[in-house]
Design an enzyme around this catalytic site. Structure first.
Site, PDB file in Angstrom:
ATOM      1  N   CYS A  31      -2.937  -2.667   6.129  1.00  0.00           N
ATOM      2  CA  CYS A  31      -3.130  -1.316   6.651  1.00  0.00           C
ATOM      3  C   CYS A  31      -4.543  -1.134   7.183  1.00  0.00           C
ATOM      4  CB  CYS A  31      -2.833  -0.270   5.573  1.00  0.00           C
ATOM      5  SG  CYS A  31      -3.883  -0.375   4.118  1.00  0.00           S
ATOM      6  N   HIS A  77      -5.848  -6.092   2.983  1.00  0.00           N
ATOM      7  CA  HIS A  77      -4.900  -5.007   3.201  1.00  0.00           C
ATOM      8  C   HIS A  77      -4.536  -4.939   4.678  1.00  0.00           C
ATOM      9  CE1 HIS A  77      -5.397  -2.854  -0.790  1.00  0.00           C
ATOM     10  NE2 HIS A  77      -6.359  -3.769  -0.824  1.00  0.00           N
ATOM     11  N   GLN A  88      -4.956  -0.663  -4.899  1.00  0.00           N
ATOM     12  CA  GLN A  88      -5.537  -1.799  -5.611  1.00  0.00           C
ATOM     13  C   GLN A  88      -6.320  -1.357  -6.841  1.00  0.00           C
ATOM     14  OE1 GLN A  88      -7.411  -4.767  -3.109  1.00  0.00           O
ATOM     15  NE2 GLN A  88      -8.793  -5.375  -4.754  1.00  0.00           N
ATOM     16  N   CYS A  90       0.840  -1.194   0.000  1.00  0.00           N
ATOM     17  CA  CYS A  90       0.000   0.000   0.000  1.00  0.00           C
ATOM     18  C   CYS A  90       0.878   1.248   0.000  1.00  0.00           C
ATOM     19  CB  CYS A  90      -0.908  -0.036   1.230  1.00  0.00           C
ATOM     20  SG  CYS A  90      -1.675   1.555   1.628  1.00  0.00           S
ATOM     21  N   GLU A  91       0.656   2.131  -0.948  1.00  0.00           N
ATOM     22  CA  GLU A  91       1.516   3.298  -1.046  1.00  0.00           C
ATOM     23  C   GLU A  91       1.254   4.331   0.054  1.00  0.00           C
ATOM     24  OE1 GLU A  91      -0.797   6.232  -4.202  1.00  0.00           O
ATOM     25  OE2 GLU A  91       0.759   4.892  -4.949  1.00  0.00           O
ATOM     26  N   HIS A  92       0.154   4.167   0.785  1.00  0.00           N
ATOM     27  CA  HIS A  92      -0.169   5.138   1.833  1.00  0.00           C
ATOM     28  C   HIS A  92       0.519   4.814   3.168  1.00  0.00           C
ATOM     29  CE1 HIS A  92      -4.008   5.489  -0.721  1.00  0.00           C
ATOM     30  NE2 HIS A  92      -3.174   6.463  -1.050  1.00  0.00           N
ATOM     31  N   HIS A  93       0.712   3.513   3.453  1.00  0.00           N
ATOM     32  CA  HIS A  93       1.317   3.125   4.724  1.00  0.00           C
ATOM     33  C   HIS A  93       2.548   2.228   4.551  1.00  0.00           C
ATOM     34  CE1 HIS A  93      -2.993   3.926   5.653  1.00  0.00           C
ATOM     35  NE2 HIS A  93      -2.486   4.505   6.728  1.00  0.00           N
TER      36      HIS A  93
END
Length: 219
Positions: A179, A177, A149, A108-111
């Site tokens: 996250c 996920h 995703q 996940c590019e956010h976490h």
């Protein structure tokens, strides 16, 4: 970074045409070219990151952790190169070709936490058919980088539509996920499903229903 920069095309001889000295077929060599990996710098940064979170790395069991972190993420962000192998559709096969339950692992590019699951990738052939293992290779190619995703699903479908030129493409991904399951809402056991349908798999109701039914997305 654009995908066009990451793709190179080379003319290679088809083994079936070796007797014809002029018979060559362009083969697409698919390579993801990262901007540059500096493992030493990544290891040092990982050490500082752990220290900043109050985790000491002086013990024997944790001394090598920053290096292992750096190598692990480098592996997650580096897909293996492959040749996009296609063959003439001499028999005019026009029914669905579907590879189900292709393993998906991404970050996940956010976490920067992993998400894992399965992809179902199918297409309605046009003039050429694809080596079946290449469907999994394309999924890996786009999954091995920081992702969301929704984008991953569309990238796989769009790429196949562009380079294979089929009558239609369908991609369904279902993933868990971490996250979402290990932090925040901690929704353990939940999964996320995304889909992209192109061409006849979007516009033709019978083809769309067949694809979604075979992937389980219609249930």
């Amino acid at each position: 970074m654009t995908e066009h920069r990451n793709l190179t095309t080379a003319a290679r001889r088809d083994p079936l045409d070796e007797e014809d000295a002029t018979a060559t077929r362009p083969v697409l060599r698919v390579v993801h070219e990262p901007d540059g990996i500096d493992l030493a710098a990544a290891e040092a940064a990982a050490g500082r990151f752990l220290t900043a979170l109050g985790i000491s790395t002086v013990s024997e069991s944790l001394r090598g952790t920053p290096g292992r972190m750096a190598r692990a993420y480098a592996e997650l962000f580096t897909p293996r190169p492959f040749d996009l192998t296609t063959f003439p559709n001499d028999e005019g096969y026009d029914e669905l070709v579907l590879a189900r339950r292709i393993p998906v692992r991404s970050v996940c590019e956010h976490h920067l936490l992993p998400f894992v699951g399965t992809a179902h990738v199918g297409y309605l052939p046009g003039a050429r058919i694809l080596g079946l293992s290449k469907l999994a290779r394309v999924v890996e190619h786009f999954a091995c980088r920081p992702q969301v995703q929704e984008r991953l699903t569309k990238q796989v479908a769009d790429w196949l539509q562009t380079h294979l030129e089929p009558q239609g493409v369908g991609v369904v991904i279902e993933a868990e996920h971490s996250c979402m399951t290990l932090r925040g809402v901690q929704a353990t056991g939940s999964s996320t499903m995304t889909s992209t349908l192109l061409g006849l798999l979007r516009s033709d109701a019978r083809s769309r229903s067949e694809f979604l039914g075979l992937t389980g997305a219609a249930s």
